[in-house]
Design a protein around this motif. Structure first.
Motif, PDB file in Angstrom:
ATOM      1  N   ALA A   1       0.718  -1.299   0.007  1.00 31.98           N
ATOM      2  CA  ALA A   1       0.118  -0.017  -0.051  1.00 31.98           C
ATOM      3  C   ALA A   1       0.916   1.275  -0.086  1.00 31.98           C
ATOM      4  O   ALA A   1       0.468   2.203  -0.709  1.00 31.98           O
ATOM      5  CB  ALA A   1      -1.040  -0.143   1.072  1.00 31.98           C
ATOM      6  N   ILE A   2       2.225   1.237   0.724  1.00 30.95           N
ATOM      7  CA  ILE A   2       2.869   2.540   0.747  1.00 30.95           C
ATOM      8  C   ILE A   2       3.442   2.861  -0.646  1.00 30.95           C
ATOM      9  O   ILE A   2       3.212   4.074  -1.170  1.00 30.95           O
ATOM     10  CB  ILE A   2       4.129   2.350   1.724  1.00 30.95           C
ATOM     11  CG1 ILE A   2       3.643   1.935   3.036  1.00 30.95           C
ATOM     12  CG2 ILE A   2       4.913   3.536   1.601  1.00 30.95           C
ATOM     13  CD1 ILE A   2       4.807   1.548   4.107  1.00 30.95           C
TER      14      ILE A   2
ATOM     15  N   LEU B   1      -0.396   7.047  -6.484  1.00 31.53           N
ATOM     16  CA  LEU B   1      -1.638   7.646  -6.399  1.00 31.53           C
ATOM     17  C   LEU B   1      -1.345   9.036  -6.125  1.00 31.53           C
ATOM     18  O   LEU B   1      -2.121  10.151  -6.687  1.00 31.53           O
ATOM     19  CB  LEU B   1      -2.640   7.072  -5.576  1.00 31.53           C
ATOM     20  CG  LEU B   1      -3.132   5.769  -5.911  1.00 31.53           C
ATOM     21  CD1 LEU B   1      -3.949   4.908  -4.808  1.00 31.53           C
ATOM     22  CD2 LEU B   1      -3.795   5.791  -7.492  1.00 31.53           C
ATOM     23  N   SER B   2      -0.586   9.535  -5.025  1.00 32.71           N
ATOM     24  CA  SER B   2      -0.420  10.949  -4.756  1.00 32.71           C
ATOM     25  C   SER B   2       0.110  11.582  -5.860  1.00 32.71           C
ATOM     26  O   SER B   2       0.070  12.862  -5.878  1.00 32.71           O
ATOM     27  CB  SER B   2       0.494  10.939  -3.566  1.00 32.71           C
ATOM     28  OG  SER B   2      -0.274  10.338  -2.404  1.00 32.71           O
TER      29      SER B   2
ATOM     30  N   TRP C   1       1.754   1.949  -3.355  1.00 32.75           N
ATOM     31  CA  TRP C   1       0.660   2.830  -4.380  1.00 32.75           C
ATOM     32  C   TRP C   1       0.091   3.898  -3.808  1.00 32.75           C
ATOM     33  O   TRP C   1      -0.437   4.868  -4.770  1.00 32.75           O
ATOM     34  CB  TRP C   1      -0.643   1.524  -4.359  1.00 32.75           C
ATOM     35  CG  TRP C   1      -0.221   0.495  -5.052  1.00 32.75           C
ATOM     36  CD1 TRP C   1       0.015  -0.702  -4.582  1.00 32.75           C
ATOM     37  CD2 TRP C   1      -0.007   0.342  -6.352  1.00 32.75           C
ATOM     38  NE1 TRP C   1       0.322  -1.717  -5.669  1.00 32.75           N
ATOM     39  CE2 TRP C   1       0.310  -0.864  -6.690  1.00 32.75           C
ATOM     40  CE3 TRP C   1      -0.024   1.243  -7.395  1.00 32.75           C
ATOM     41  CZ2 TRP C   1       0.407  -1.176  -8.029  1.00 32.75           C
ATOM     42  CZ3 TRP C   1       0.203   1.132  -8.834  1.00 32.75           C
ATOM     43  CH2 TRP C   1       0.404  -0.226  -9.191  1.00 32.75           C
ATOM     44  N   MET C   2       0.286   4.324  -2.409  1.00 36.37           N
ATOM     45  CA  MET C   2      -0.104   5.452  -1.984  1.00 36.37           C
ATOM     46  C   MET C   2       0.728   6.623  -2.678  1.00 36.37           C
ATOM     47  O   MET C   2       0.436   7.707  -3.062  1.00 36.37           O
ATOM     48  CB  MET C   2      -0.249   5.652  -0.517  1.00 36.37           C
ATOM     49  CG  MET C   2      -1.349   4.745   0.185  1.00 36.37           C
ATOM     50  SD  MET C   2      -1.299   4.938   2.048  1.00 36.37           S
ATOM     51  CE  MET C   2      -1.687   6.566   1.821  1.00 36.37           C
TER      52      MET C   2
ATOM     53  N   ASP D   1      -6.618  -1.065  -0.984  1.00 35.05           N
ATOM     54  CA  ASP D   1      -6.418  -0.207   0.373  1.00 35.05           C
ATOM     55  C   ASP D   1      -6.031   1.114   0.113  1.00 35.05           C
ATOM     56  O   ASP D   1      -6.373   2.108   0.735  1.00 35.05           O
ATOM     57  CB  ASP D   1      -5.650  -0.866   1.510  1.00 35.05           C
ATOM     58  CG  ASP D   1      -6.153  -2.260   1.912  1.00 35.05           C
ATOM     59  OD1 ASP D   1      -7.283  -2.413   1.850  1.00 35.05           O
ATOM     60  OD2 ASP D   1      -5.394  -3.252   2.117  1.00 35.05           O
ATOM     61  N   ALA D   2      -4.850   1.367  -0.835  1.00 35.73           N
ATOM     62  CA  ALA D   2      -4.347   2.562  -1.110  1.00 35.73           C
ATOM     63  C   ALA D   2      -5.429   3.519  -1.826  1.00 35.73           C
ATOM     64  O   ALA D   2      -5.477   4.604  -1.745  1.00 35.73           O
ATOM     65  CB  ALA D   2      -3.191   2.401  -2.022  1.00 35.73           C
TER      66      ALA D   2
ATOM     67  N   ALA E   1      -8.055   4.533   0.742  1.00 31.98           N
ATOM     68  CA  ALA E   1      -7.257   5.688   1.526  1.00 31.98           C
ATOM     69  C   ALA E   1      -7.054   7.174   0.874  1.00 31.98           C
ATOM     70  O   ALA E   1      -7.245   8.095   1.595  1.00 31.98           O
ATOM     71  CB  ALA E   1      -5.858   5.152   2.076  1.00 31.98           C
ATOM     72  N   THR E   2      -6.893   7.018  -0.383  1.00 37.63           N
ATOM     73  CA  THR E   2      -6.491   8.277  -0.968  1.00 37.63           C
ATOM     74  C   THR E   2      -7.686   8.844  -1.847  1.00 37.63           C
ATOM     75  O   THR E   2      -7.831  10.217  -2.179  1.00 37.63           O
ATOM     76  CB  THR E   2      -5.088   8.127  -1.991  1.00 37.63           C
ATOM     77  OG1 THR E   2      -5.621   7.348  -2.743  1.00 37.63           O
ATOM     78  CG2 THR E   2      -4.061   7.860  -1.026  1.00 37.63           C
TER      79      THR E   2
END
Length: 326
Positions: A128-129, A135-136, A131-132, A159-160, A163-164
């Motif tokens: 997830a880190i 996506l960011s 992918w975050m 999950d990412a 979250a985003t």
């Protein structure tokens, strides 16, 4: 005069410039299509009678690195009806040769045209880190909303996205799910298996799809292949959003031929090289392949669906006021 020296000293006023530009363009095109440096040298010597050195080919291809950086950081449209995220594996030498995933995001814009939004080299086991961060980056480049994020079994991505982009719908690729099922079964059973699976993903409601899956699990075919049942049940949370979509949106989400054709060309660009010396070299090869095949404003040839306007109307109704029609 050696060709390398001519290349370095050429100016705009030099009458040989157009000829050299055509040669450079030919080198880039051959490189993008998966030819190795040795193959490019052989091809140019055989077809054009031109001898070039490996160093010149490296200089010509390295000249696109600044262009790659600009492309990877270019601004993006604020709203995308759908973004597909996938991965291909490339052998990269970093001390030792190892296979690394290269993630790509392919967007479908408001005109129904495809565009590769970016390429990222990752490491096996990322979650997830990673992918975050991806996506960011896409958000920082201007993306404000995505209706559907379609993917296939990428660890940590759902999950990412949640979250985003809590408003985005994460959708498992139905074709990939079906093909994974076929890989788990004998080809002699495919004529019976295909319609059984089709009954699941063409069901009108989630309840009907669950009933079709239960019937398959209880059948002789399901008992013979429990791994297929397990595959569908584990993917169920990311599969079922598909069942709520109207028909035109289902068609666009289901048909991943666009992404698969892009992947096939990118794999071809790396396959003939065996392994690539660095992550930057891998991105350079893949970017040249992208540049060779994708022009997001090239007209009908980049359209995802023949009836995109119908799908866009259903997107605007299903996702209410989230699409801004220009």
């Amino acid at each position: 005069m050696p060709l390398e020296s001519t290349q370095v000293r050429t100016t705009v006023a030099d009458p040989r410039t157009p000829k050299l530009k055509r040669l450079n363009d030919r080198i880039l095109s051959l490189y993008a299509r998966g030819m190795s440096v040795r193959d490019i040298r052989s091809h140019l010597a055989r077809i054009y009678g031109v001898e070039v050195s490996p160093d010149l080919i490296s200089k010509v291809t390295d000249a696109v690195i600044d262009e790659l950086v600009t492309w990877q950081n270019r601004p993006l449209d604020p709203v995308w009806p759908i973004i597909y995220i996938d991965a291909l594996w490339v052998k990269i030498r970093s001390g030792s040769v190892a296979s690394k995933p290269v993630y790509l995001a392919v967007g479908v814009d408001m005109d129904g045209r495809k565009d590769i939004l970016g390429l990222w080299v990752g490491s096996e086991g990322e979650g997830a880190i990673t992918w975050m961060a991806v996506l960011s980056e896409l958000r920082n480049r201007g993306i404000e909303d995505v209706c559907i994020v379609a993917c296939d079994g990428l660890k940590g991505l759902p999950d990412a996205v949640t979250a985003t982009r809590p408003k985005a719908t994460v959708q498992t690729c139905v074709i990939h799910l079906t093909r994974a099922s076929l890989r788990l079964s004998s080809s002699k059973d495919h004529p019976k298996l295909v319609p059984a699976l089709k009954a699941i993903y063409t069901a009108p409601t989630e309840a009907a799809a669950e009933q079709a899956l239960d019937q398959f699990a209880a059948s002789d075919l399901g008992e013979r292949y429990p791994a297929i049942v397990r595959t569908w049940r584990s993917a169920w949370p990311e599969f079922t959003p598909y069942l709520a979509f109207p028909p035109a949106i289902r068609t666009v989400v289901y048909s991943t031929n666009m992404v698969e054709s892009i992947n096939a060309r990118l794999r071809k660009a790396t396959r003939n090289r065996g392994h690539i010396p660095s992550e930057q070299a891998a991105l350079k090869v893949l970017y040249l392949a992208v540049r060779e095949q994708i022009n997001p404003k090239a007209g009908d040839k980049n359209h995802v669906a023949a009836h995109w306007k119908e799908a866009l109307n259903q997107f605007s109704l299903f996702f209410e006021d989230r699409l801004t029609i220009q």
